[in-house]
Design an enzyme around this catalytic site. Sequence first.
Site, PDB file in Angstrom:
ATOM      1  N   ARG A   1      -8.501  18.475   1.323  1.00 33.69           N
ATOM      2  CA  ARG A   1      -8.943  17.091   1.234  1.00 33.69           C
ATOM      3  C   ARG A   1     -10.023  17.060   0.162  1.00 33.69           C
ATOM      4  NH1 ARG A   1      -8.281  13.140   4.758  1.00 33.69           N
ATOM      5  NH2 ARG A   1      -7.806  14.470   6.524  1.00 33.69           N
TER       6      ARG A   1
ATOM      7  N   PHE B   1       5.785   9.708  -4.621  1.00 33.24           N
ATOM      8  CA  PHE B   1       4.500   9.631  -5.331  1.00 33.24           C
ATOM      9  C   PHE B   1       4.051  10.949  -5.955  1.00 33.24           C
ATOM     10  CE2 PHE B   1       3.201   9.706  -0.729  1.00 33.24           C
ATOM     11  CZ  PHE B   1       2.595  10.959  -0.717  1.00 33.24           C
TER      12      PHE B   1
ATOM     13  N   GLU C   1      -2.552   3.408  -6.738  1.00 27.92           N
ATOM     14  CA  GLU C   1      -1.180   3.316  -6.222  1.00 27.92           C
ATOM     15  C   GLU C   1      -1.205   2.541  -4.921  1.00 27.92           C
ATOM     16  OE1 GLU C   1       1.040   6.919  -5.634  1.00 27.92           O
ATOM     17  OE2 GLU C   1       0.423   7.751  -7.551  1.00 27.92           O
TER      18      GLU C   1
ATOM     19  N   LYS D   1      -8.809   7.222  -0.719  1.00 34.27           N
ATOM     20  CA  LYS D   1      -8.109   6.092  -0.101  1.00 34.27           C
ATOM     21  C   LYS D   1      -9.061   4.928   0.161  1.00 34.27           C
ATOM     22  CE  LYS D   1      -8.175   8.735   4.200  1.00 34.27           C
ATOM     23  NZ  LYS D   1      -7.426   9.535   5.138  1.00 34.27           N
TER      24      LYS D   1
ATOM     25  N   ARG E   1       4.742  16.004   7.599  1.00 37.27           N
ATOM     26  CA  ARG E   1       3.359  16.396   7.331  1.00 37.27           C
ATOM     27  C   ARG E   1       2.972  17.646   8.129  1.00 37.27           C
ATOM     28  NH1 ARG E   1      -2.007  13.633   7.458  1.00 37.27           N
ATOM     29  NH2 ARG E   1      -3.313  15.453   7.728  1.00 37.27           N
TER      30      ARG E   1
ATOM     31  N   ARG F   1       4.871  10.668   5.981  1.00 36.23           N
ATOM     32  CA  ARG F   1       4.847  11.488   4.774  1.00 36.23           C
ATOM     33  C   ARG F   1       6.007  12.496   4.791  1.00 36.23           C
ATOM     34  NH1 ARG F   1      -0.573  13.646   2.060  1.00 36.23           N
ATOM     35  NH2 ARG F   1       0.306  14.758   0.308  1.00 36.23           N
TER      36      ARG F   1
ATOM     37  N   LYS G   1      -0.724   2.079  -1.149  1.00 37.69           N
ATOM     38  CA  LYS G   1      -0.753   3.074  -0.059  1.00 37.69           C
ATOM     39  C   LYS G   1       0.203   2.590   1.024  1.00 37.69           C
ATOM     40  CE  LYS G   1      -3.744   5.604   3.007  1.00 37.69           C
ATOM     41  NZ  LYS G   1      -2.764   5.414   4.051  1.00 37.69           N
TER      42      LYS G   1
END
Length: 660
Positions: free
Chosen positions: A494, A410, A315, A500, A339, A322, A317
């Site tokens: 995470r 997303f 996708e 990423k 966030r 966010r 970035k």
Amino acid sequence: MLYSDLCSFYGRIEELSGRLEMTDQLVELYRITPLELIETVVRLTKGEIRPGYEGLEMGVAEKLVLKALYMVTMLPVEEIEEERVRKGDIGSAAEILVGKKRQTSLFHEPLTVTRVFTSLTRIASVEGRSSQDLKLKLIAELLHDSTPMEAKYLTRTVCQKMRLGIADMTQIDALSYHNTPGIDELGDFLVHNGLPLDDGLVQAVRKHLATAMSTLAETRTLIKEKGMEKDVVRSMTERVQKIRSVVQENRETIVRAYNIHPDLGYIASLLASGGIGNMGHINVTPGIPLRAMLGERLPSISGIMEKMGGKVALEYKYDGLRVQAHITDMGKNVILFSRQLENITDQFPDVAGYLGSMFKGQDCILEGECVPVESGTGRMLPFQVISQRRGRKYDLEDKIEEVPVILVLFDCLYLNGSEYIGKPYLERRDAIRQAIPDLSERMDTGSGLALSRMEIMTDADEGENFFLVALDDGCEGVMAKSVGEGSIYQAGNRGWLWIKYKKDYHSELMDTMDLVIIGAYHGSGRRGGTFGAFLMAAYDSDDDVFRTICKLGSGFNDRHLEELPALLTELQVPGGQNPKVDTRMEPDVYIIPSIVLEVKAAEITFSPVHTCAWGYLKDNAGLALRFPRFTGRIRDDKGPYDATTVREVIGLYGQQIKSL
Ligand code: ATP
């Protein structure tokens, strides 16, 4: 329960730096707290009345508290103001000032935890014209009946500056121990069999749980030095290990609940009423933000392909802010969370409007990146532009026109009464289209909404091309997402389901770091009168302390040098170091870890002075950044506990070695 009992714990906790010692204090605190007060105690310890995401503010300025102190102590106004300046903290000043009053005042009714919480709730909820007078009255009543130590924490709480430095994860650790039955019995058993528990039961048991009993070497020592029977030691070890695994399981269960309902007070109340089993009743709920899923990083698309089993969804970035959007009542009600789980709906009424009108369904939770764009063309603009919208109250209408944004969606975490976080990625992506059928991957300023650009790839070269196109379109890279059956949404984690890959990775050190200011140095020459450099730290989430990684002096422009001192004045630690900070360098001024800056560097090197990962990769050395530079981005969407962790720095060091 008396408020003074609670404050004694706060006093002790404030002196501590280590996570384990803090956990001990909290476990002890929960032990003496009546069940019906656990929720209140957990909230007060966080320094709040309601969870942060509800946005309930005390609405009390320090000035009002100084006025209340004047009413209660009758000391001269100048003396009160001087004390505040001298102490650099409202709490410490109130402690001294109320101490002076004590000698003259005769009647006072001891404060209970319930009375304090009820008054604080009223202080936070009064509105309207005479609200300031009523707040003043309520604060003065509390201060009238408070001891100096109680005044310290009361004033900090009403000014929303509690700052005990307890991370939520430490509270969760303590709740895990508190909710594991059998610890007391285990303590008795250990004492009975000759193990000294000098530090008190909980500490000793926890220490044994954490370290000693688990190793064979320790078992041998017990047998040899204390002359214990082999069988007794074996049975002790077994019992300790059993309890330890229950504590661990409980912790994981509570963390899972916290990730989808990040309100420690609520979690504590459920634990108090029904134990760990009650955690299963916590579900994803529209209106309550989930903690964000985060991605790992890798330096090449081929590496990513390999890691994800040869097939990935790539996708764009997007570089923005966010946003987690909660839509209920068939679109009539929309709440946007940042966030940091703050309610930011008021700053983006345009986005809330687009979502409300285009949503087709009952309710849902969507996630996306809010990106500033050029009006008309929809061309993406640098992230910094969006900060012009944040925190605005007055000319917001003009700014909405001047700085239009598009929310690029997303993910979908909830739709029409069903949780989606446990469903695989592709199903969640379909759900976005189901929620908002008129969605396209085009950046269309007319609709204000878009779907993230995505392609499924099996070939690394194609992936590289997609990445270059993403850069051309103004993105900062790509997000690779696993498309496997197990590609769930891992709230608050995470992991390797998202990876990423950014343009920064092509030069210098892979990725920027988000580091916390823990100290500052006075400037000289052109920077005279302001700060010339900052001492920066990474967060050690294992030990819950901040460890230094570089001294940062370049990359600042005049605007930053003007802005930062104002942000930092409030955060200076009066009288020296903060126990939560591990440093071998001495800055001119210590700063409470709070402000996060994005930093770029040439490489990570060993250092004899910086304490990040000290002794981990090399004896008597830590890790430091070479040629660190501020990117110009103050990460106000991140708190100190969201900063780059010591573990991540170690990971980046490893990747640097590999790429050499
Ligand atoms: P992190 O969020 O991993 O702590 P960070 O805040 O420094 O790191 P980045 O490393 O730049 O941010 O990347 C992660 C962020 O990228 C996400 O938090 C999200 O806001 C943003 N993002 C942009 N596009 C996407 C996308 N298509 N999918 C997921 N996240 C995206």
